[in-house]
Design a protein around this motif. Structure first.
Motif, short mmCIF file in Angstrom:
data_model
loop_
_atom_site.label_atom_id
_atom_site.label_comp_id
_atom_site.label_asym_id
_atom_site.label_seq_id
_atom_site.Cartn_x
_atom_site.Cartn_y
_atom_site.Cartn_z
N ARG A 1 4.90 20.68 -7.45
CA ARG A 1 4.43 20.18 -8.75
C ARG A 1 3.23 19.25 -8.54
NH1 ARG A 1 9.08 18.13 -10.63
NH2 ARG A 1 9.69 20.16 -11.42
N GLU A 2 3.35 18.37 -7.55
CA GLU A 2 2.26 17.44 -7.27
C GLU A 2 0.99 18.17 -6.83
OE1 GLU A 2 1.33 13.50 -4.55
OE2 GLU A 2 3.41 14.02 -4.99
N ILE A 3 1.14 19.18 -5.99
CA ILE A 3 -0.01 19.96 -5.53
C ILE A 3 -0.72 20.60 -6.72
CG2 ILE A 3 -0.71 22.04 -4.28
CD1 ILE A 3 1.53 21.35 -2.23
N PHE A 4 0.06 21.23 -7.60
CA PHE A 4 -0.54 21.98 -8.70
C PHE A 4 -0.95 21.13 -9.88
CE2 PHE A 4 1.50 25.47 -6.32
CZ PHE A 4 0.34 26.15 -6.03
N GLN A 5 -0.79 19.83 -9.78
CA GLN A 5 -1.41 18.94 -10.77
C GLN A 5 -2.89 18.78 -10.47
OE1 GLN A 5 0.90 15.34 -10.80
NE2 GLN A 5 2.42 16.20 -12.19
N ASN A 6 -3.31 19.28 -9.31
CA ASN A 6 -4.71 19.26 -8.92
C ASN A 6 -5.36 20.59 -9.30
OD1 ASN A 6 -5.00 16.68 -7.25
ND2 ASN A 6 -3.15 17.60 -6.43
N GLU A 7 -6.68 20.58 -9.37
CA GLU A 7 -7.44 21.77 -9.76
C GLU A 7 -7.66 22.69 -8.57
OE1 GLU A 7 -8.43 22.68 -12.81
OE2 GLU A 7 -7.41 20.95 -13.64
N VAL A 8 -6.56 23.21 -8.03
CA VAL A 8 -6.67 24.12 -6.89
C VAL A 8 -6.27 25.53 -7.30
CG1 VAL A 8 -6.28 22.35 -5.12
CG2 VAL A 8 -4.32 23.57 -6.06
N GLY A 9 -7.02 26.50 -6.79
CA GLY A 9 -6.65 27.89 -6.97
C GLY A 9 -5.71 28.29 -5.84
N ILE A 10 -5.10 29.44 -5.97
CA ILE A 10 -4.17 29.87 -4.94
C ILE A 10 -4.46 31.31 -4.53
CG2 ILE A 10 -2.39 30.52 -6.61
CD1 ILE A 10 -0.40 29.40 -4.38
N ALA A 11 -4.51 31.51 -3.23
CA ALA A 11 -4.66 32.84 -2.67
C ALA A 11 -3.28 33.32 -2.26
CB ALA A 11 -5.59 32.80 -1.45
N GLY A 12 -3.02 34.58 -2.53
CA GLY A 12 -1.70 35.14 -2.21
C GLY A 12 -1.55 35.49 -0.75
N LEU A 13 -0.47 36.20 -0.47
CA LEU A 13 -0.22 36.66 0.90
C LEU A 13 -1.17 37.81 1.24
CD1 LEU A 13 3.69 36.69 0.86
CD2 LEU A 13 2.19 34.94 1.82
N LEU A 14 -1.50 37.91 2.48
CA LEU A 14 -2.36 39.00 2.94
C LEU A 14 -1.56 40.28 3.07
CD1 LEU A 14 -4.12 37.02 5.80
CD2 LEU A 14 -5.06 37.53 3.54
N THR A 15 -2.23 41.39 2.84
CA THR A 15 -1.57 42.68 3.07
C THR A 15 -1.51 42.93 4.57
OG1 THR A 15 -3.64 43.94 3.08
CG2 THR A 15 -2.55 43.61 0.92
N ARG A 16 -0.72 43.88 4.96
CA ARG A 16 -0.62 44.24 6.38
C ARG A 16 -1.99 44.65 6.91
NH1 ARG A 16 0.05 48.86 9.37
NH2 ARG A 16 1.27 48.64 11.27
N GLU A 17 -2.71 45.43 6.14
CA GLU A 17 -4.03 45.91 6.54
C GLU A 17 -5.00 44.74 6.72
OE1 GLU A 17 -2.36 47.19 3.87
OE2 GLU A 17 -1.73 49.06 4.80
N GLN A 18 -4.98 43.80 5.79
CA GLN A 18 -5.86 42.64 5.90
C GLN A 18 -5.54 41.83 7.15
OE1 GLN A 18 -4.92 41.00 2.04
NE2 GLN A 18 -6.95 41.52 1.23
N ARG A 19 -4.26 41.66 7.43
CA ARG A 19 -3.87 40.92 8.63
C ARG A 19 -4.38 41.62 9.89
NH1 ARG A 19 1.08 40.76 6.07
NH2 ARG A 19 2.02 42.03 7.69
N LEU A 20 -4.26 42.93 9.93
CA LEU A 20 -4.70 43.69 11.10
C LEU A 20 -6.22 43.68 11.26
CD1 LEU A 20 -2.33 46.79 10.90
CD2 LEU A 20 -2.31 44.99 12.66
N ILE A 21 -6.92 44.01 10.18
CA ILE A 21 -8.38 44.11 10.24
C ILE A 21 -9.03 42.75 10.48
CG2 ILE A 21 -10.45 44.65 8.90
CD1 ILE A 21 -8.69 46.84 7.49
#
Length: 167
Positions: free
Chosen positions: A89-109
């Protein structure tokens, strides 16, 4: 750089940053930490830039996962859930965007692109920052110095110096 007194006709760009776990932990707990007390004012100032939307900030689910794991070391079972909710809750009171989890392909490449990182748990942060188009990865973790040629890595102090110079 950013010009806070700019008019609509002025051209400027917003610096996009990936804020890594070491910085978020100081934002959350640095004020009460004897070890991190000297870094806390810089992190606090960075978040003032972020929260006034003069710097764009992104974190990832990997940051949240690491914060949760950090607290597992200190909390008991019943405290963990309460802690996680409060901290997130404290983190998201700030103006931060969030990146999701990487796909398997993204992790490999992209993992190969950042294979100079000694700690494999740092790779998802570097890949997330890269894929999110971040200009800088903001961290206190010196492991990230190994990828400075591919992705600029700065401490909050160094970024603030850049920002204050461009004002």
């Amino acid at each position: 750089g950013y010009n806070p007194g700019s008019t609509e006709s002025d051209v400027y760009f917003l610096i996009v940053t990936y804020v890594e776990t070491s910085v978020i932990l100081i934002a959350l707990f640095g004020a009460s930490s004897a070890r991190e007390r000297t870094r806390y004012p810089f992190v606090k100032e960075l978040f003032e830039w972020i929260n006034t939307q003069r710097v764009d900030a992104i974190i990832s689910l990997y940051v949240l996962q690491e914060i949760y794991a950090f607290r597992l070391q200190i909390c008991t079972g019943s405290e963990i859930e309460h802690f996680a909710k409060e901290v997130f809750r404290e983190i998201f009171q700030n103006e931060v965007g969030i990146a999701g989890l990487l796909t398997r392909e993204q992790r490999l490449i992209y993992g190969r692109q950042f294979d100079r990182l000694i700690d494999s748990s740092d790779q998802p942060h570097a890949v997330s920052a890269f894929l999110s188009g971040c200009h800088y990865l903001i961290t206190y973790d010196s492991h990230f110095d190994a990828i400075k040629a591919q992705l600029p890595v700065l401490t909050p102090e160094a970024l603030l110096k850049e920002l204050n110079r461009s004002e």
